[in-house]
Design a protein around this motif. Structure first.
Motif, short mmCIF file in Angstrom:
data_model
loop_
_atom_site.label_atom_id
_atom_site.label_comp_id
_atom_site.label_asym_id
_atom_site.label_seq_id
_atom_site.Cartn_x
_atom_site.Cartn_y
_atom_site.Cartn_z
N TYR A 1 0.80 -1.22 0.00
CA TYR A 1 0.00 0.00 0.00
C TYR A 1 0.84 1.28 0.00
O TYR A 1 0.31 2.37 -0.18
CB TYR A 1 -0.90 0.02 1.24
CG TYR A 1 -1.81 -1.17 1.34
CD1 TYR A 1 -2.97 -1.24 0.58
CD2 TYR A 1 -1.52 -2.23 2.20
CE1 TYR A 1 -3.81 -2.33 0.66
CE2 TYR A 1 -2.36 -3.33 2.29
CZ TYR A 1 -3.50 -3.37 1.52
OH TYR A 1 -4.35 -4.44 1.61
N ARG B 1 0.96 3.86 -3.36
CA ARG B 1 -0.32 4.55 -3.58
C ARG B 1 -0.61 5.51 -2.44
O ARG B 1 -1.13 6.60 -2.64
CB ARG B 1 -1.45 3.53 -3.76
CG ARG B 1 -2.79 4.16 -4.01
CD ARG B 1 -2.85 4.94 -5.32
NE ARG B 1 -4.11 5.61 -5.45
CZ ARG B 1 -4.25 6.90 -5.72
NH1 ARG B 1 -3.20 7.64 -5.96
NH2 ARG B 1 -5.43 7.44 -5.78
N SER B 2 -0.26 5.10 -1.20
CA SER B 2 -0.47 5.96 -0.04
C SER B 2 0.31 7.26 -0.16
O SER B 2 -0.22 8.34 0.12
CB SER B 2 -0.05 5.24 1.25
OG SER B 2 -0.86 4.11 1.45
N PHE C 1 -8.50 1.90 -0.01
CA PHE C 1 -8.17 0.53 0.38
C PHE C 1 -9.29 -0.19 1.13
O PHE C 1 -9.23 -1.40 1.31
CB PHE C 1 -6.91 0.52 1.27
CG PHE C 1 -5.72 1.17 0.64
CD1 PHE C 1 -5.27 0.81 -0.62
CD2 PHE C 1 -5.04 2.17 1.31
CE1 PHE C 1 -4.17 1.43 -1.20
CE2 PHE C 1 -3.92 2.79 0.75
CZ PHE C 1 -3.49 2.41 -0.51
N VAL D 1 0.69 1.74 6.30
CA VAL D 1 0.66 3.13 5.85
C VAL D 1 0.85 4.13 6.99
O VAL D 1 1.14 5.29 6.73
CB VAL D 1 -0.61 3.48 5.04
CG1 VAL D 1 -0.80 2.52 3.88
CG2 VAL D 1 -1.83 3.57 5.90
#
Length: 159
Positions: free
Chosen positions: A10, A13-14, A39, A46
């Motif tokens: 993740y 994208r985070s 998500f 994250v």
């Protein structure tokens, strides 16, 4: 830089979401909402990314995530059943309805059934005070919910 900040499913994208929103005044809540939208929950991996990007401690980020009940720390089931816990619904049988939901699903609030079908969550007002008690299955709001209606909602979610 910590390895957890630079890698993970993740993380990339985070970082993109965080960088888009970190210019806002008080950016943590908008960032957390955007991450959950992306998500479906706030992954543990994250939190260090948020902390790094906002120059905060991981404890500060974790504290915000755990303080607000709207943020999930695990993926939800295929369906989310929210029961209103506000005063009007409690006065009209909301506590008994919550007990019935727990029995029917075999879980408590903030948990998901073993088959992954339903996550049970409390919500504090669905705006149907005159039609209490209220529930919401996914995006559909229901008023004057009794045990029979609750059973139908759960059966629908399990199909």
């Amino acid at each position: 830089m910590n390895l957890h900040v630079t890698s993970g499913v993740y993380a990339e994208r985070s970082r993109s979401i965080i960088r888009e929103l970190k210019h806002l005044e008080g950016p943590m809540l908008p960032i957390l909402h955007a991450l959950q939208e992306e998500f479906g929950f706030i992954p543990d991996e994250v939190k260090p990314v948020i902390a790094h990007e906002l120059n905060l401690s991981r404890a500060e980020v974790h504290g915000v995530v755990t303080f607000y009940h709207d943020f999930r720390q695990a993926p939800a089931g295929r369906h989310v059943l929210k029961l209103c816990r506000a005063e009007a619904c409690q006065a009209m049988g909301g506590d008994d309805l919550a007990d019935a939901a727990r029995r029917l699903l075999g879980i408590d609030f903030h948990q998901t059934t073993l088959d992954g079908a339903v996550t049970l969550e409390p919500v504090y007002c669905l705006g149907l005070c005159a039609c209490a008690p209220a529930a919401m299955l996914d995006e559909d709001v229901h008023g004057r919910v009794d045990e029979h209606c609750l059973g139908e909602l759960v059966a629908e979610a399990r199909r």
